[in-house]
Write an enzyme that holds these catalytic residues in place. Structure first.
Site, PDB file in Angstrom:
ATOM      1  N   CYS A   1     -25.262   7.455  -3.019  1.00  0.00           N
ATOM      2  CA  CYS A   1     -24.939   7.890  -4.428  1.00  0.00           C
ATOM      3  C   CYS A   1     -25.734   8.942  -5.006  1.00  0.00           C
ATOM      4  CB  CYS A   1     -25.258   6.690  -5.222  1.00  0.00           C
ATOM      5  SG  CYS A   1     -23.875   5.219  -5.278  1.00  0.00           S
TER       6      CYS A   1
ATOM      7  N   HIS B   1      -1.217  -6.592  -1.202  1.00  0.00           N
ATOM      8  CA  HIS B   1      -1.865  -7.557  -0.610  1.00  0.00           C
ATOM      9  C   HIS B   1      -2.448  -8.564  -1.455  1.00  0.00           C
ATOM     10  CE1 HIS B   1      -1.846  -5.356   3.317  1.00  0.00           C
ATOM     11  NE2 HIS B   1      -2.421  -4.297   2.805  1.00  0.00           N
TER      12      HIS B   1
ATOM     13  N   ILE C   1       0.623   6.888   1.546  1.00  0.00           N
ATOM     14  CA  ILE C   1      -0.324   7.769   1.882  1.00  0.00           C
ATOM     15  C   ILE C   1       0.351   8.580   2.933  1.00  0.00           C
ATOM     16  CG2 ILE C   1      -2.692   8.044   2.337  1.00  0.00           C
ATOM     17  CD1 ILE C   1      -3.340   5.537   0.516  1.00  0.00           C
TER      18      ILE C   1
ATOM     19  N   ASP D   1       6.838   6.418  12.673  1.00  0.00           N
ATOM     20  CA  ASP D   1       6.841   5.417  11.749  1.00  0.00           C
ATOM     21  C   ASP D   1       8.007   4.608  12.225  1.00  0.00           C
ATOM     22  OD1 ASP D   1       5.770   5.083   8.420  1.00  0.00           O
ATOM     23  OD2 ASP D   1       7.476   3.553   9.408  1.00  0.00           O
TER      24      ASP D   1
ATOM     25  N   GLY E   1      -5.960   4.348   8.085  1.00  0.00           N
ATOM     26  CA  GLY E   1      -5.341   2.794   8.007  1.00  0.00           C
ATOM     27  C   GLY E   1      -6.355   1.797   8.490  1.00  0.00           C
ATOM     28  N   LEU E   2      -6.063   0.518   7.880  1.00  0.00           N
ATOM     29  CA  LEU E   2      -6.870  -0.540   8.117  1.00  0.00           C
ATOM     30  C   LEU E   2      -6.421  -1.698   8.994  1.00  0.00           C
ATOM     31  CD1 LEU E   2      -8.428  -0.743   4.476  1.00  0.00           C
ATOM     32  CD2 LEU E   2      -9.578   0.115   6.230  1.00  0.00           C
TER      33      LEU E   2
ATOM     34  N   GLU F   1      -5.203   2.561 -10.046  1.00  0.00           N
ATOM     35  CA  GLU F   1      -4.766   3.689 -10.340  1.00  0.00           C
ATOM     36  C   GLU F   1      -3.865   3.903 -11.489  1.00  0.00           C
ATOM     37  OE1 GLU F   1      -1.353   4.108  -7.460  1.00  0.00           O
ATOM     38  OE2 GLU F   1      -2.526   3.418  -5.538  1.00  0.00           O
TER      39      GLU F   1
ATOM     40  N   ARG G   1      11.730   6.388   5.656  1.00  0.00           N
ATOM     41  CA  ARG G   1      10.431   7.169   5.703  1.00  0.00           C
ATOM     42  C   ARG G   1      10.266   8.366   6.707  1.00  0.00           C
ATOM     43  NH1 ARG G   1       7.986   1.961   4.942  1.00  0.00           N
ATOM     44  NH2 ARG G   1       7.295   1.764   7.010  1.00  0.00           N
TER      45      ARG G   1
ATOM     46  N   CYS H   1     -21.359   4.145  -0.999  1.00  0.00           N
ATOM     47  CA  CYS H   1     -22.353   3.314  -1.451  1.00  0.00           C
ATOM     48  C   CYS H   1     -22.176   1.874  -0.825  1.00  0.00           C
ATOM     49  CB  CYS H   1     -22.450   3.292  -2.786  1.00  0.00           C
ATOM     50  SG  CYS H   1     -23.221   2.061  -3.694  1.00  0.00           S
TER      51      CYS H   1
ATOM     52  N   THR I   1      -2.762  -2.163  -1.667  1.00  0.00           N
ATOM     53  CA  THR I   1      -3.757  -3.113  -2.011  1.00  0.00           C
ATOM     54  C   THR I   1      -3.182  -4.195  -2.856  1.00  0.00           C
ATOM     55  OG1 THR I   1      -5.190  -1.336  -1.254  1.00  0.00           O
ATOM     56  CG2 THR I   1      -6.327  -3.460  -2.704  1.00  0.00           C
TER      57      THR I   1
END
Lengths: 354, 354, 354, 354
Positions: C108, C52, C184, C204, C272-273, C73, C209, C116, C49
């Protein structure tokens, strides 16, 4: 193409209402119906249940039909199939589920035949596998994968008990306490380890079995006669207690201590069979704890069998130390005595082919 | 904008180690900390637990702190909030969860604060709501929907016990046996009906409560003193027994009979608290049956509370016959005596505003 | 007792609407509210992220607030706590959950704060941890076990994503396909192995990897550009396909092929997005298959965190090969470029103490 | 004791590759094997699938075997059983599960025969029930309870689809959105109501079906052409969206809107079959939402059938308004045209006995 079947066979039977089991040499070979399968047994495991029948304890006297051929754990070759059998063929190497459901009730028709109310059990209600031949319904047959050796295929039944208990409780990433590491408890140790358990704690009265449990993957072993072990078990698990209890002893005290040790919100799977009613402190053992308690009976048909096969093929189970003795069928009584003496864990009987 | 708080208040307290509860007129109004909320109680329900404390039974003597203000079921108005309170405002109509978790342990941090090992319970471990004012941590506050009347909002706590039991067991489309239809058992009848239960069977010793259970949606009612009822219960459920047991009596015999009636593969949710150890026939009651047994404690925070709100707003619960009496706070003892006499089911105390 | 806090600090910020991130040396140290905690960051992980945001892709432009300090993190030491903080103390070594829920909504209040609807995310909606100090609400703090090294504590957040995915899907004893073994996905390999997975298959485009995945416990690795891999994946899994799909690539083609490979009755967990809508053949991919599909977002608070801690303490995870680089904070851009070049997997930034 | 079977019979067949279905008067009566059962059909339901085959759409052309007798929903009397049949008797009133599994694969052997990869479907892969006689394997037979009328017994199959969807999603106490209230959607309304659903919302393009849905228990009905309905659906459900989505339309737009409306953490059960790939916004529709998506195929054997029976016997389902027409078998085409015209919902064909 197969050679003609004999008329009679060797069989280990319960013919008298007294301690003992007797080898008979002229037992008729079973006749199969249109949906049944006849298997030439090659290997059979001796179960604690067989020992109960041998010793003729109170349970056996109230439950077992005199004249029965005993034994329910086996592997063999199909030698004949009924006219309407369509999914099993002569020559296949097979084991079989020993719970024979009625096929018509709700459990049987919803994938829960293991809890059929009218279940017949091989070697208890119907002639079993300590014999040269055994017949079973086609639906109960389990074809054995070629990579699985005979002496392991012979003990799919107890492995299935252990697998059912471990998988029903759900051990992945959770701390596990196994109370009682007899045959099935030891199997549960290696299965739980392969199934991703966190810390594994075991209890038993036998130093030998406790040592074996550690060799199979247990992290901590307690002598169950040490009354302080539940406190120590909690200390080993973030002072909250293990998240899972697999009860495999059937001992009232172990059951109570297992519940006392169990974490709030934990899961207890009960497989061991106490011989008498067990007084439980329900509020503290189960209710305030928000515990989940699961009764485990037999094996799920056939979900458990697929799990056993998959774990075996993965190479992650260690069963070699559990099968301690191999004996010819005719020496079944020596096997039983080795179990009584605590020398044997699992004994596999070998049936010589004709 | 709110008027100044008084220094002292009315409160019903346990001040002496003997049967009884005593109204005190000069109890100090609680002082709130930075994360606490002070509520002016308007209505409070009398629970069976309060009756135990009044009667000063063995459990109460071993558990309850002398000097405590009792009561844990209530609704009221927020009159003050601590400096760090950010989710509750003065003037809101609120109830509150009576289990006050430590906030730091694994259960508290995973949505399971109801089984926190260090839980404090309102009216048992900390001053309760049979008073003009009660203080609770902000996290325990439940804002009450405007469409829910006060006398129902006052009894969210026991409704939550019943809801938790019913929803944990899962009754949708399943036959349900409720052993014991006291306050919470009766609530469970109307909830189970609204939650989609199949046939509902109930047992109790009180003809009045059995009749009320039928009015609330039970299909069949058994006098639990009729030893044959488990057989009849099975006859009513395809000769297999009910699929769900909700145990709400705490009576050893009812528990054993409930298990005996339960269907193979069924689910038993235990809420009733036996006063002593209960001897169970584990093989036949749980293990061979493949039963699932759930210990139920308190309410899930706050999943259960949302469920209670949703069912109430749906209009599908019938609670009117359960709230049999409304009395002013000062007549709390009359309420307790009505409960002892079996005349009252749920008594709601009304606290007059200043 | 702790030394006085400085007024300003180093921070890596997104200050201009163009590719890049910029180190600022005079960023004000955050001021904490009564329920907040100030942490002196010691180690922080660079997430995809963050890359990105650095690259300023379409998602970042639509989502990220200009002027924000990035990074989510980390591990560090508590240096100050708000007046109402009661569960965290100055001096503790802590990490923190980066999803900051509203605390008032149904998710929550039911242990599902990760979903949330008003969630703020550290380093996206509120100032993050690529800085000398970061503030977080007390509720989000996670005390780190002393046996866990800093560079692992710094990456609890992505480990938690992997853990949440693996545990939600349930891998114990089941065959698992992981599509995409970036950071991940690689974590998921070692977690799935420790959690008791059966055969693990990975796909992959990067040979490096894929090799790393095999070193971490994958049984079979496929180049995802080989269009035949789904057929081979089925051949590896009893010709039925893997029982579990962990989708970690976000690539439409991988998603479709993953579903095509999945066994009937299997479970797909999607993490994955994809950057755009994905056309799915719903009848064949999901409906006829009787598949279960799980959307995975963040980490369960705090169930996932306990799982991460327990697996780490068990010694069964192998994360050393995943953390490939350690750099001082001021070299964050080199870390990003190493990731872009495919040389780095996980980069941990070290923040020098004052 | 039963009269001799004729050689030929009436049957509605697909004999030409063009729109239409044709009544044949000299179709041979099926010959049964040793494990099969011959049923004299008395009532059969027309399914949307039959209409697709009649209209000869793209799916039918690619899937249906020319020469097949169509139809798969029925009730009738057993007139003959194979030699090895042991659980069904001549004279029984029966329906049957139309998914005929292979009996040997993992799904078939684990209670999941509905997702057998080699499944044959009655009236598509093998001769169906729009005929005087139909043969089915013994294992697929469902004995019908005497209290269930013929015209309802004839439609157990689609009722089972609706039941499977509702029970898999779990509606007890949860708000439910049903997108598409055709035959199965309408059945889902009355089932969801009986199963304890909270608020039920429905969408469709037909005012008549929407009105019928409300009569059956839906609380709110939306015209799906009103693009604003997802927002309104959220407004009706605490501004969070429904907790459960039952997708029964197969329309891409309805599917997308249904996901958009779904609550975070909600469950979507997909039954409707889109004719083409559907582009989904996976991050917002499923992943960030933490949604669970379930593919629903057929009926669980035979869990779903027991549920259908139990709900029917409870008297809580309202199916009368759904069965709008009863016609003799020979008028099957009128039934199909009534469905095309939107005049009929469910048409039941009556087969005159000989």
């Amino acid at each position: 193409m197969s050679k003609p079947l004999p008329e009679t066979m060797l069989a280990v039977r319960k013919t008298r209402s007294e301690p003992g089991l007797w080898l008979e040499r002229q037992t008729p070979v079973p006749r199969i119906g249109p949906r049944e399968v006849l298997v030439a047994v090659t290997h059979a495991g001796i179960c604690g249940t067989d020992r109960h029948i041998y010793e003729w304890d109170a349970w056996s006297r109230s439950r077992v039909l005199l004249g029965i051929t005993v034994g329910h754990e086996f592997v063999g070759r199909v030698v004949a199939v009924g006219d309407a059998v369509c999914r099993v063929a002569v020559g296949q190497r097979v084991s079989a589920e020993g719970h024979i459901g009625c096929g018509m009730c709700q459990p049987c028709r919803t994938g829960n035949g293991h809890i059929c109310e009218k279940v017949d059990i091989l070697g208890i209600d119907t002639d079993g596998c300590f014999a040269e031949f055994v017949k079973v319904p086609e639906e109960n047959i389990w074809p054995v994968h070629p990579d699985i050796p005979d002496e392991i295929a012979a003990i799919f039944d107890p492995l299935g008990n252990a697998m059912h208990t471990v998988m029903a409780a759900g051990v992945s990433g959770r701390s596990v306490l196994i109370t009682g590491v007899g045959i099935i408890g030891l199997m549960a140790v290696t299965i739980a380890r392969a199934a991703g358990a966190g810390k594994i704690l075991v209890t038993d009265v036998s130093p030998r079995r406790l040592a074996l449990a550690k060799a199979l993957g247990a992290d901590v072993a307690f002598d169950s006669r040490d009354g302080d072990w539940p406190r120590q078990a909690r200390a080993q698990t973030h002072n909250q207690g293990p998240e899972v209890l697999l009860e495999m002893s059937g001992h009232p005290q172990a059951i109570r201590q297992g519940f006392a040790a169990l974490r709030n919100g934990g899961t207890a799977a009960l497989l061991g069979l106490p011989a008498e009613p067990v007084a439980l402190d329900l509020p503290n053992d189960i209710i305030f704890k928000g515990a989940t308690v699961l009764g485990i009976n037999g094996r799920k048909m056939f979900e458990t069998w697929y799990q056993v096969e998959n774990f075996l093929l993965s190479g992650r189970l260690n069963l070699a130390p559990i099968v301690t003795h191999r004996l010819p069928l005719v020496e079944f009584e020596r096997g039983l005595k080795l179990m009584q003496a605590g020398e044997a864990i699992k004994v596999v009987l070998e049936v010589p082919g004709r």
